[in-house]
Enzyme design. Sequence first.
Site, short mmCIF file in Angstrom:
data_model
loop_
_atom_site.label_atom_id
_atom_site.label_comp_id
_atom_site.label_asym_id
_atom_site.label_seq_id
_atom_site.Cartn_x
_atom_site.Cartn_y
_atom_site.Cartn_z
N CYS A 14 0.83 -1.21 0.00
CA CYS A 14 0.00 0.00 0.00
C CYS A 14 0.87 1.25 0.00
O CYS A 14 2.03 1.21 0.35
CB CYS A 14 -0.87 0.03 1.25
SG CYS A 14 -1.78 -1.46 1.56
N ARG B 169 4.01 0.65 -6.51
CA ARG B 169 4.09 -0.27 -5.38
C ARG B 169 3.03 -1.37 -5.47
O ARG B 169 3.12 -2.35 -4.74
CB ARG B 169 3.92 0.51 -4.08
CG ARG B 169 5.06 1.49 -3.83
CD ARG B 169 4.82 2.28 -2.59
NE ARG B 169 4.81 1.42 -1.42
CZ ARG B 169 5.87 1.22 -0.64
NH1 ARG B 169 7.00 1.79 -0.91
NH2 ARG B 169 5.79 0.44 0.41
N TRP C 192 -3.46 -2.32 -1.22
CA TRP C 192 -3.19 -3.66 -1.75
C TRP C 192 -3.84 -4.59 -0.74
O TRP C 192 -3.39 -4.70 0.40
CB TRP C 192 -1.68 -3.86 -1.83
CG TRP C 192 -1.24 -5.10 -2.53
CD1 TRP C 192 -1.04 -5.26 -3.87
CD2 TRP C 192 -0.88 -6.35 -1.94
NE1 TRP C 192 -0.61 -6.53 -4.15
CE2 TRP C 192 -0.49 -7.23 -2.98
CE3 TRP C 192 -0.86 -6.83 -0.63
CZ2 TRP C 192 -0.09 -8.53 -2.77
CZ3 TRP C 192 -0.46 -8.14 -0.41
CH2 TRP C 192 -0.07 -8.98 -1.46
N ASN D 106 -0.93 1.20 6.35
CA ASN D 106 -0.20 0.16 5.61
C ASN D 106 0.19 -0.93 6.60
O ASN D 106 0.54 -0.61 7.73
CB ASN D 106 1.11 0.71 5.02
CG ASN D 106 0.87 1.59 3.82
OD1 ASN D 106 -0.26 1.76 3.39
ND2 ASN D 106 1.93 2.17 3.31
N GLY D 107 0.17 -2.16 6.16
CA GLY D 107 0.61 -3.25 7.03
C GLY D 107 -0.54 -4.13 7.48
O GLY D 107 -1.62 -4.14 6.88
N GLU E 172 17.79 -15.56 -11.88
CA GLU E 172 17.32 -14.19 -12.06
C GLU E 172 16.63 -14.02 -13.43
O GLU E 172 15.59 -13.37 -13.52
CB GLU E 172 18.50 -13.22 -11.91
CG GLU E 172 18.16 -11.75 -12.09
CD GLU E 172 17.11 -11.22 -11.10
OE1 GLU E 172 16.70 -11.93 -10.18
OE2 GLU E 172 16.67 -10.07 -11.30
N LYS F 135 12.74 -12.78 -13.86
CA LYS F 135 12.39 -11.59 -14.65
C LYS F 135 11.29 -11.95 -15.66
O LYS F 135 10.33 -11.22 -15.83
CB LYS F 135 13.60 -11.03 -15.41
CG LYS F 135 14.63 -10.31 -14.59
CD LYS F 135 14.22 -8.94 -14.11
CE LYS F 135 13.53 -8.96 -12.79
NZ LYS F 135 14.30 -9.01 -11.57
N GLU G 178 7.79 -12.76 -13.80
CA GLU G 178 7.04 -11.67 -13.16
C GLU G 178 6.52 -10.65 -14.16
O GLU G 178 5.49 -10.04 -13.94
CB GLU G 178 7.82 -11.02 -12.02
CG GLU G 178 9.11 -10.35 -12.37
CD GLU G 178 9.83 -9.78 -11.15
OE1 GLU G 178 9.21 -9.55 -10.10
OE2 GLU G 178 11.04 -9.55 -11.26
N HIS H 210 17.52 -35.44 -13.44
CA HIS H 210 16.96 -36.09 -12.25
C HIS H 210 15.45 -35.88 -12.15
O HIS H 210 14.87 -36.04 -11.08
CB HIS H 210 17.68 -35.59 -10.99
CG HIS H 210 19.13 -35.96 -10.99
ND1 HIS H 210 19.57 -37.25 -10.78
CD2 HIS H 210 20.24 -35.23 -11.26
CE1 HIS H 210 20.89 -37.30 -10.88
NE2 HIS H 210 21.32 -36.08 -11.18
N LYS I 275 6.03 -3.61 -5.12
CA LYS I 275 7.45 -3.29 -5.19
C LYS I 275 8.18 -3.68 -3.91
O LYS I 275 9.22 -4.31 -3.95
CB LYS I 275 7.64 -1.79 -5.46
CG LYS I 275 9.09 -1.34 -5.53
CD LYS I 275 9.82 -1.99 -6.69
CE LYS I 275 11.29 -1.59 -6.75
NZ LYS I 275 12.04 -2.48 -7.66
O1 M6R Z 1 13.35 -4.65 -1.61
P1 M6R Z 1 13.95 -6.03 -1.63
O2 M6R Z 1 15.22 -6.07 -2.41
O3 M6R Z 1 14.15 -6.60 -0.26
O4 M6R Z 1 12.91 -6.93 -2.38
C1 M6R Z 1 13.10 -8.31 -2.50
C2 M6R Z 1 12.16 -8.92 -3.51
O5 M6R Z 1 10.82 -8.67 -3.14
C3 M6R Z 1 12.41 -8.36 -4.92
O6 M6R Z 1 13.71 -8.58 -5.35
C4 M6R Z 1 11.43 -9.03 -5.92
O7 M6R Z 1 11.74 -10.37 -6.07
C5 M6R Z 1 11.44 -8.30 -7.26
N1 M6R Z 1 10.10 -8.18 -7.76
C6 M6R Z 1 12.21 -9.00 -8.30
O8 M6R Z 1 12.20 -8.32 -9.51
#
Ligand code: M6R
Length: 622
Positions: A2, A27, A76, A112-113, A495, A499, A502, A518, A617
């Site tokens: 949020c 976010r 959110w 938030n939270g 990674e 990418k 997501e 395996h 985010k």
């Molecule tokens: O803010 P942070 O680096 O702690 O966030 C960690 C993950 O939430 C963040 O890397 C997430 O996996 C991204 N969406 C990847 O692109």
Amino acid sequence: MCGIVGYTGTQQAAPVLLDGLARLEYRGYDSAGLAVRNGSDLAEVVKSTGKLRGLIEKTDGGRSLAGTCGIGHTRWATHGEPSQTNAHPHVSGNCSGSGSGLVESEVTGVHNGIIENYLELKEKLSRHGYQFYSDTDTEVVVKLIDYYYKKYKIGPVDAINRTLVRIRGTYALALMFRDYPGEIYAARKDAPMIIGIDGSESYLASDVPAILNYTRTVYYIGNLQIAQLRPGEVHFFDLNGDEIQLESTQITWDAKSAEKNGFEHFMIKEIYEQPAAVRDTLTSLVTEGRITLEAAGLSDEVLRGISSVRIAACGSAWHVGMAAQYILEDLAEIPVRVELASEYRYRKVLHVDGELLVVISQSGETADSLAALRKAKDLGIRTLAIVNVVGSTIAREADHVLYTHAGPEIAVATTKAFSAQLAAIYCFAVQAAYVRGLIDSDQYDGYLRELASIPDKIERILEEKERIQWFAAKYANARDIFFIGRGLDYAISLEGSLKLKEISYVHSEAYAAGELKHGTISLIEDNLLVIGVLTQKDLFEKTISNMAECKARGAFLMALTSYGNYSVEDSANFTVYVPKTDPHFMASLAVVPLQLFGYYSGVARGLDVDKPRNLAKSVTVE
Ligand code: M6R
């Protein structure tokens, strides 16, 4: 997750709030709302579901809401479905409907939270005659504050304090009290919140970009502290209600860095900002040909005393940890274990003397990473944070901090922060190797020269983006894509796969290449794309063999390797080359084509790549 904004000053509040919320859109959210008050009148609440543009239309760009003091929120959903009724702000008055309009209410708030004990508190308040119109924990908090406020006939600070000691969970709260026109009250625990001041204007936000256009002078409010905002002035209080002094900080981020500046999406802009992010991070850690970690308290003596490293992080930051494992063990000969922060936090942890817990986080607010840090601290383990956001909770609580200098990262999918984190890890590893006597000064200088060359090499990769764009469009409708690699190439594969998933919603998996046979190889079928990452000379032939096994079962092969490894074309159907560098640093180059592949796959599918569905985010809840 949020987003919160608040404003009290001399301008009309609603347009400022909407502008701030727009800058927090990245976010992730499903509904939005504003509460604005004019002088001593009631706060007027407007909410809407879906994108912010709904709220903008409903309020005629904020013009239909008169008043110079207000709070805004993008939600959110956690407790209760995304709906207008559950959207914030929430009010303490007993009302029907969605709590919108001019509501008779003493307290109006956004949050938030998560409040973990909200059901128990809701029951208590129900017994005292409170009625609830929403399913949210936020409405419960707002009503609990109202309850203490009226029962003890106390001021906002004391009513909030009494509430803070009753609620459990993580939160950032922004509140307005009917009897205190022109004032906003804020409190937080383990969720970000900053206060900004400029002349006769005061701002509040859950994240820096929301107020970057208005002020650079900010206060980081601490856990369980309360802020009272008036136009151009802010006062802070502790849990006893005593006033305390906090120092302001100047934000160095450029307001333009939180704009798209002509790029179609923040993600591609941030991919292009990687040379600068790496350069700036290296510059901050290297002075006159020497890596300087002393400012972070990491003296040569501290580095020599490290017996083992454990890395706890989430998502892409965890992938940096996976890469760091290979680099640190090879260069500095320090045993490394990498853990998902969400796992580390809830299990019995055995540690040895001299262990260093490294938390890697762009936001510095990720709930699981923060919990891992706190757990390590409770166990007496020395902690190091590698963080991008200055003043974030993780940065403030760790024993040592290495800041990355990626600037504000807006796209949900991290790119430049990932690259900057790698740069910080390289410096840490090279310095540790040197002070532990594992490399001599010639080797040290050689590593520094290689590090300094990375930004230019990334630029060269970006010059060839069209080829990857074309290839991504060709595979944009694939059902599954596999990424394989060994050692550091496995970390890069992880990674690349994330990418793609997501941003494009194409299912993909990253596998350690030797592990395929395996089980997973049963999924390989005709025309399925397998991307082999081959940057490590010693493992090249092995991974090629695993790729050949996939090709024999019908797979189409893409290879990602460095210039010179042309024999790869004997096996691969499509090859992407990146410049050579020291093998320890190859992740910084090889990841770039994979970021582009993920990005262009999402674009080809017509998706909102900056705000992928269901994602936020910074993940400030469990
Ligand atoms: O803010 P942070 O680096 O702690 O966030 C960690 C993950 O939430 C963040 O890397 C997430 O996996 C991204 N969406 C990847 O692109």
